[in-house]
Scaffold this motif. Structure first.
Motif, PDB file in Angstrom:
ATOM      1  N   ALA A   6      -9.960   0.672   4.591  1.00  0.00           N
ATOM      2  CA  ALA A   6      -9.569   1.962   5.179  1.00  0.00           C
ATOM      3  C   ALA A   6      -8.786   2.797   4.167  1.00  0.00           C
ATOM      4  O   ALA A   6      -8.973   4.023   4.075  1.00  0.00           O
ATOM      5  CB  ALA A   6      -8.742   1.732   6.442  1.00  0.00           C
ATOM      6  N   THR A   7      -7.928   2.166   3.395  1.00  0.00           N
ATOM      7  CA  THR A   7      -7.159   2.905   2.384  1.00  0.00           C
ATOM      8  C   THR A   7      -8.060   3.416   1.274  1.00  0.00           C
ATOM      9  O   THR A   7      -7.909   4.550   0.800  1.00  0.00           O
ATOM     10  CB  THR A   7      -6.058   2.003   1.802  1.00  0.00           C
ATOM     11  OG1 THR A   7      -5.243   1.486   2.862  1.00  0.00           O
ATOM     12  CG2 THR A   7      -5.187   2.776   0.834  1.00  0.00           C
ATOM     13  N   ILE A  16      -2.260   7.964   5.869  1.00  0.00           N
ATOM     14  CA  ILE A  16      -3.303   7.002   5.489  1.00  0.00           C
ATOM     15  C   ILE A  16      -3.006   5.627   6.074  1.00  0.00           C
ATOM     16  O   ILE A  16      -3.889   4.953   6.615  1.00  0.00           O
ATOM     17  CB  ILE A  16      -3.429   6.940   3.959  1.00  0.00           C
ATOM     18  CG1 ILE A  16      -3.990   8.259   3.424  1.00  0.00           C
ATOM     19  CG2 ILE A  16      -4.300   5.768   3.534  1.00  0.00           C
ATOM     20  CD1 ILE A  16      -4.054   8.336   1.915  1.00  0.00           C
ATOM     21  N   ILE A  17      -1.750   5.216   5.991  1.00  0.00           N
ATOM     22  CA  ILE A  17      -1.377   3.905   6.535  1.00  0.00           C
ATOM     23  C   ILE A  17      -1.518   3.891   8.047  1.00  0.00           C
ATOM     24  O   ILE A  17      -1.994   2.901   8.645  1.00  0.00           O
ATOM     25  CB  ILE A  17       0.059   3.548   6.106  1.00  0.00           C
ATOM     26  CG1 ILE A  17       0.066   3.164   4.625  1.00  0.00           C
ATOM     27  CG2 ILE A  17       0.617   2.415   6.955  1.00  0.00           C
ATOM     28  CD1 ILE A  17       1.411   2.810   4.090  1.00  0.00           C
ATOM     29  N   VAL A  24       0.831  -1.207   0.000  1.00  0.00           N
ATOM     30  CA  VAL A  24       0.000   0.000   0.000  1.00  0.00           C
ATOM     31  C   VAL A  24       0.865   1.257   0.000  1.00  0.00           C
ATOM     32  O   VAL A  24       0.584   2.224  -0.713  1.00  0.00           O
ATOM     33  CB  VAL A  24      -0.945  -0.004   1.223  1.00  0.00           C
ATOM     34  CG1 VAL A  24      -1.644   1.349   1.373  1.00  0.00           C
ATOM     35  CG2 VAL A  24      -1.974  -1.122   1.092  1.00  0.00           C
ATOM     36  N   LEU A  25       1.945   1.253   0.766  1.00  0.00           N
ATOM     37  CA  LEU A  25       2.820   2.426   0.844  1.00  0.00           C
ATOM     38  C   LEU A  25       3.422   2.742  -0.512  1.00  0.00           C
ATOM     39  O   LEU A  25       3.439   3.912  -0.945  1.00  0.00           O
ATOM     40  CB  LEU A  25       3.928   2.175   1.872  1.00  0.00           C
ATOM     41  CG  LEU A  25       4.958   3.306   2.031  1.00  0.00           C
ATOM     42  CD1 LEU A  25       4.266   4.591   2.481  1.00  0.00           C
ATOM     43  CD2 LEU A  25       6.044   2.905   3.014  1.00  0.00           C
ATOM     44  N   GLY A  51      -8.768   0.780  -6.447  1.00  0.00           N
ATOM     45  CA  GLY A  51      -8.870  -0.596  -6.920  1.00  0.00           C
ATOM     46  C   GLY A  51      -7.532  -1.318  -6.912  1.00  0.00           C
ATOM     47  O   GLY A  51      -7.435  -2.485  -6.519  1.00  0.00           O
ATOM     48  N   VAL A  52      -6.501  -0.615  -7.354  1.00  0.00           N
ATOM     49  CA  VAL A  52      -5.158  -1.215  -7.352  1.00  0.00           C
ATOM     50  C   VAL A  52      -4.712  -1.514  -5.921  1.00  0.00           C
ATOM     51  O   VAL A  52      -4.132  -2.578  -5.646  1.00  0.00           O
ATOM     52  CB  VAL A  52      -4.159  -0.275  -8.052  1.00  0.00           C
ATOM     53  CG1 VAL A  52      -2.733  -0.778  -7.881  1.00  0.00           C
ATOM     54  CG2 VAL A  52      -4.499  -0.149  -9.530  1.00  0.00           C
ATOM     55  N   VAL A  53      -4.995  -0.595  -4.997  1.00  0.00           N
ATOM     56  CA  VAL A  53      -4.627  -0.817  -3.598  1.00  0.00           C
ATOM     57  C   VAL A  53      -5.345  -2.036  -3.040  1.00  0.00           C
ATOM     58  O   VAL A  53      -4.737  -2.914  -2.397  1.00  0.00           O
ATOM     59  CB  VAL A  53      -4.958   0.429  -2.744  1.00  0.00           C
ATOM     60  CG1 VAL A  53      -4.900   0.099  -1.259  1.00  0.00           C
ATOM     61  CG2 VAL A  53      -3.976   1.554  -3.061  1.00  0.00           C
TER      62      VAL A  53
END
Length: 701
Positions: free
Chosen positions: A241-242, A199-200, A182-183, A630-632
Motif C-alpha cells: 500500500a505504501t 499514506i499510513i 514507514v513513517l 524500495g527502501v520502504v
C-alpha cells in the motif's frame, strides 16, 4: 463550468473518504483478531499426499483421545541418592493424575545409560490453547519435587508453547515496528508533515479490510492462518500500500506543478499511474496465487491470504488516497511545494548523474553490473534448504530447545520423537525385525494397550498395529532423515505388511521432498505469469524477457549473499525448505514491481521523445520515488526480524536485501543500461520497436 457540477464533484471524494473511515472503524479491529482463527499446530501444515500425513490419520485409532506429548527430563550427577530418583520421579508424576489438561497416566521414568538422567512422557490435551503454559507449569512443579535434579520439558507440547510465546502480541508489535519505520522514511522522503500520515492511514485501512476478509475465510475453513502467514500479511499490505501510494503521490505532485485544478491533477495522475499500479498488484497477487499449486498446506494458505492483502492494498491506493489528495490539494505536501520533474534538471544531482552515466557508457555499465551480480549468484548453491535444526528454530534460546539438548545428551538422539510405523498386525514380528536391523535405528517396539511401546501384547486396531522406532541420531538431523529413507525401503519390502512410516523425522523428510517438487512446479509458473503481464503492459516481447531475466538474476544473487550472511553472520547452518520458494515469489514478483514502474514511464516518454530520451527521462523522473518505495518495502519486511523465529528472520533478510539490490542496482543501472544500449530493438515488436516514436511534441501532455 456551472456552480452545480463544481459543487457535486466534491461528492465522490467525500463519499469515498467516509466509506474508508467506516471500514477503518468497523473492520480495523480484525487486524488484532486473526489469532482467534489461527493455528500454530505444525502437523496441520504437512504435505497433503505424503506418507507421514496418512500416518497421522491412522495413528489416531490407537489413541482415541488426541494428545500432545511432553517429555520430562531430569538431569543430575551420579552418586548418592541417584538410585532413589527414579521412584521419586514416578511418585511426582503420579500426583498429576486428574489434573486439568492432562490425559491418562505418565509413563514410568526411564534412566539413561550414563545414570545421569531420567525421562518420562506426560500426555496433554491438544486443544488447550492459552492454557497450555498452565499445564506445563503444573508438570514442571510436580517434577521439581525430585531432589538433586534439574527439570527440563521437551517434546511437541513444549515446542508448541514456545511457538505460541514467540507469536504472542505479533499483531501489535509487528504493526507498530512497521508503521514507525514507514513513517520515519516517508517524513525523510517528502519532508512533509501531513502526507506521510495520510499514506499510513490508508495502509492501515487496507490492512483492516484484508484482515477482516481473511478472518471470515479462515472462520469458514476456506484458508488456514498461522503466525507466519499472519505476520507476512501485515508486512505485505503495509509495504504494498505504501509503494503504490508513493507512485501515485509522486505523479500527483508532478501534475499539480503543471495545472491549478486539483481534480484534473488527480485524474491525470490516476490515468498515468493506475496501469502500472494494477499491473504491479496483479503480478504479486498472481505470483502468490501460484502457491496454490504447492502440496504444503502453509504454502497454499499464504497464496490466497497474500492475494487478498494485495487486492485490498491496491483498492485503498486507488480510491481512498486520490480522494484525500483531492481534498487536500497542494496542502498535502506542506511545507514543501509541488514541483515539476521534467527529466532534464530533475533529480537534484544524483539521478541526473546516474542517467548521464547510463547514457555515456551503457555497455560498460550493464557489463560491470551483470558481472557483479553473477559473482554473488555463484554462491547461491551454498544456501542449504534441508531444514533448520531444532536448536536453531528460535533465534533466542527457548526452553524447549534447551530441554531437547539435555535429552539428546543422555538418551538416543531420537528419544521423545520416535518414528511411527503403522503396519499389518499379522506381519508385526517381521516389521519389528526389519526396523531393528536398519542402520541408524536404536530400538523398535509395538505400542501396547497402555499407549506406550513394549511391556505387553500389542494393541491391534482394525488389524493394524503401531510400532515406535527410536533413532540413534537427533530427530532433526540429516542422518535421521537418511535413516527414515532406509527404514521406508526396508519396511515397504516386507510382503503383506502395508507399512506406513511417519512421525516427526518422516514429516521433515516429506516436507523437504515436497518443497523441492514445489519449486520445480511453481517457479516456471510464476515466471510465465510475470512475462505475460509485462508483455501486455509494455506491448513488447524482448523487454519483458530481459526484465524477467534480470529479476531472476537478482534473486540468485540475493541467495548467494544470504548463504554467506546466514552462515558467517547469523550462524544458521540451514534454512527452512520453504524459504527459497517464499524468497523467489516475493523477490521476483516485488522486483518486477519496480521495473514496471520504471519501464511504463520509459515507454511513455519514449513514445513522445524517442528511446534515448525516454530511458533518461524515465530513470530521472522515477528514480527518487522508486528508491523510496524500495527502501520502504525493505524496511517493512525487515520488521519481521522482531519475531524470534529463524524462518521469519531468513525471509526478512532475503526480501529486504533483495529488494534493495533490485532497487539500487538492477532497476537503477542494469535495466536502463540494457535498454539504452539496445535502443528501439528492445521494444520489438511494439510501436517503438517499429520506429513509431516521437510522434507528439515534447510539450504535449
Amino acid at each position: 463550468m456551472s456552480p452545480t457540477p463544481r459543487r457535486t464533484r466534491w461528492l465522490v471524494p467525500l463519499v469515498l473518504i467516509a466509506v474508508w473511515l467506516g471500514v477503518g472503524g468497523v473492520l480495523g479491529p480484525y487486524a488484532g483478531r486473526l489469532d482467534e482463527v489461527a493455528t500454530n499446530d505444525q502437523a496441520a501444515f504437512l504435505p497433503r499426499s505424503a506418507e507421514s500425513t496418512e500416518v497421522i490419520d491412522r495413528q489416531k485409532a490407537f489413541r482415541p483421545d488426541e494428545t500432545l506429548p511432553v517429555v520430562v527430563v531430569w538431569t543430575g550427577e551420579r552418586g548418592a541418592g541417584a538410585g532413589g530418583r527414579q521412584a521419586a520421579a514416578d511418585r511426582a508424576l503420579a500426583s498429576l493424575a486428574g489434573a486439568p489438561g492432562l490425559v491418562g497416566e505418565a509413563s514410568p521414568a526411564l534412566p539413561s545409560r550414563d545414570g545421569e538422567a531420567l525421562q518420562s512422557v506426560v500426555q496433554v490435551r491438544p486443544d488447550l490453547g492459552d492454557r497450555l503454559p498452565d499445564a506445563l507449569d503444573r508438570i514442571r512443579a510436580a517434577a521439581e519435587r525430585v531432589p538433586g535434579t534439574t527439570v527440563h520439558l521437551a517434546g511437541p507440547a513444549a515446542t508448541q508453547a514456545d511457538l505460541s510465546h514467540a507469536f504472542a502480541g505479533i499483531d501489535g508489535l509487528l504493526l507498530a515496528v512497521a508503521l514507525a519505520t514507514v513513517l520515519v522514511i516517508l517524513l525523510l522522503v517528502y519532508r512533509s508533515l501531513l502526507l506521510p500520515l495520510v499514506i499510513i492511514l490508508g495502509a492501515v485501512f487496507a490492512l483492516g479490510l484484508a484482515c477482516a476478509v481473511v478472518y471470515v475465510l479462515a472462520d469458514h475453513d476456506l484458508v488456514r492462518v498461522d503466525g507466519q502467514v499472519q505476520g507476512i500479511l501485515s508486512i505485505l499490505v503495509i509495504g504494498a500500500a505504501t509503494d503504490y501510494a508513493l507512485l501515485l503521490t509522486a505523479r500527483y505532485r508532478e501534475e499539480l506543478a503543471l495545472r491549478d485544478d486539483r481534480f484534473a491533477a488527480v485524474r491525470a495522475a490516476l490515468r498515468r499511474s493506475a496501469g502500472a499500479v494494477v499491473a504491479s498488484a496483479a503480478t504479486v497477487a498472481l505470483g502468490l496465487l501460484a502457491l496454490l499449486l504447492s502440496d504444503l498446506t502453509n504454502n497454499r494458505a499464504l497464496g490466497p491470504v497474500g492475494a487478498v492483502g494485495i487486492a485490498c492494498a491496491v483498492l485503498g491506493s486507488l480510491t481512498f488516497l486520490p480522494a484525500v489528495l483531492v481534498v487536500l490539494g497542494p496542502a498535502a505536501y506542506w511545507p514543501a511545494r509541488p514541483r515539476s520533474l521534467d527529466g532534464r534538471g530533475a533529480g537534484h544531482g544524483v539521478w541526473h548523474r546516474i542517467a548521464r552515466l547510463v547514457d555515456r557508457r551503457p555497455r560498460r555499465t550493464w557489463a560491470v553490473t551483470l558481472a557483479g551480480l553473477s559473482v554473488c549468484a555463484a554462491f547461491a548453491p551454498a544456501l542449504t534448504s534441508k531444514g533448520v535444526p531444532f536448536d536453531e528454530t528460535f533465534v533466542n534460546d527457548a526452553p524447549s530447545v534447551a530441554a531437547q539438548r539435555a535429552l539428546v545428551r543422555h538418551f538416543p538422539g531420537g528419544s521423545g520423537n520416535p518414528v511411527v510405523v503403522i503396519a499389518d498386525a499379522g506381519r508385526l514380528e517381521r516389521v519389528v525385525a526389519a526396523a531393528r536391523r536398519t542402520p541408524g535405528v536404536a530400538s523398535a517396539a509395538s505400542v501396547t494397550r497402555s499407549g506406550r511401546p513394549g511391556g505387553g501384547p500389542p494393541l491391534v486396531v482394525d488389524g493394524r498395529v503401531r510400532v515406535d522406532v527410536t533413532l540413534r541420531s537427533a530427530a532433526d538431523s540429516d542422518a535421521a532423515r537418511d535413516t527414515v529413507a532406509r527404514l521406508r525401503q526396508e519396511l515397504h519390502a516386507v510382503r503383506g505388511a502395508d507399512a506406513l512410516v511417519g512421525g516427526y523425522t518422516a514429516q521433515r523428510y516429506d516436507m523437504l521432498r515436497t518443497a523441492e517438487r514445489d519449486r520445480t512446479v511453481i517457479v516456471p509458473v510464476v515466471l510465465v505469469i510475470i512475462f505475460v503481464i509485462l508483455t501486455a503492459l509494455l506491448r513488447s516481447l524482448l523487454t519483458p524477457a530481459l526484465l524477467v531475466a534480470t529479476v531472476a538474476l537478482n534473486f540468485l544473487a540475493t541467495l548467494g549473499v544470504s548463504a554467506l550472511v546466514f552462515r558467517h553472520v547469523f550462524g544458521f547452518t540451514g534454512t527452512d525448505p520453504s524459504v527459497p520458494l517464499y524468497g523467489f515469489v516475493f523477490l521476483v514478483a516485488l522486483g518486477v514491481d519496480y521495473n514496471i514502474f520504471l519501464m511504463s514511464r520509459v515507454r511513455e516518454e519514449s513514445l513522445r521523445h524517442g528511446v534515448r530520451q525516454g530511458v533518461l527521462r524515465g530513470l530521472v523522473t522515477t528514480g527518487g520515488v522508486i528508491t523510496s518505495a524500495g527502501v520502504v518495502l525493505a524496511a517493512t519486511f525487515a520488521a519481521l526480524g522482531v519475531i524470534p523465529l529463524a524462518f521469519l528472520v531468513q525471509i526478512a533478510f532475503i526480501v529486504a536485501f533483495g529488494v534493495l539490490l533490485d532497487t539500487l542496482v538492477v532497476r537503477s543501472l542494469l535495466v536502463p543500461a540494457l535498454i539504452r544500449d539496445l535502443g528501439a530493438v528492445a521494444w520489438w515488436p511494439g510501436r517503438i520497436g517499429r520506429g513509431v516514436s516521437g510522434s507528439r511534441p515534447a510539450g504535449t501532455r
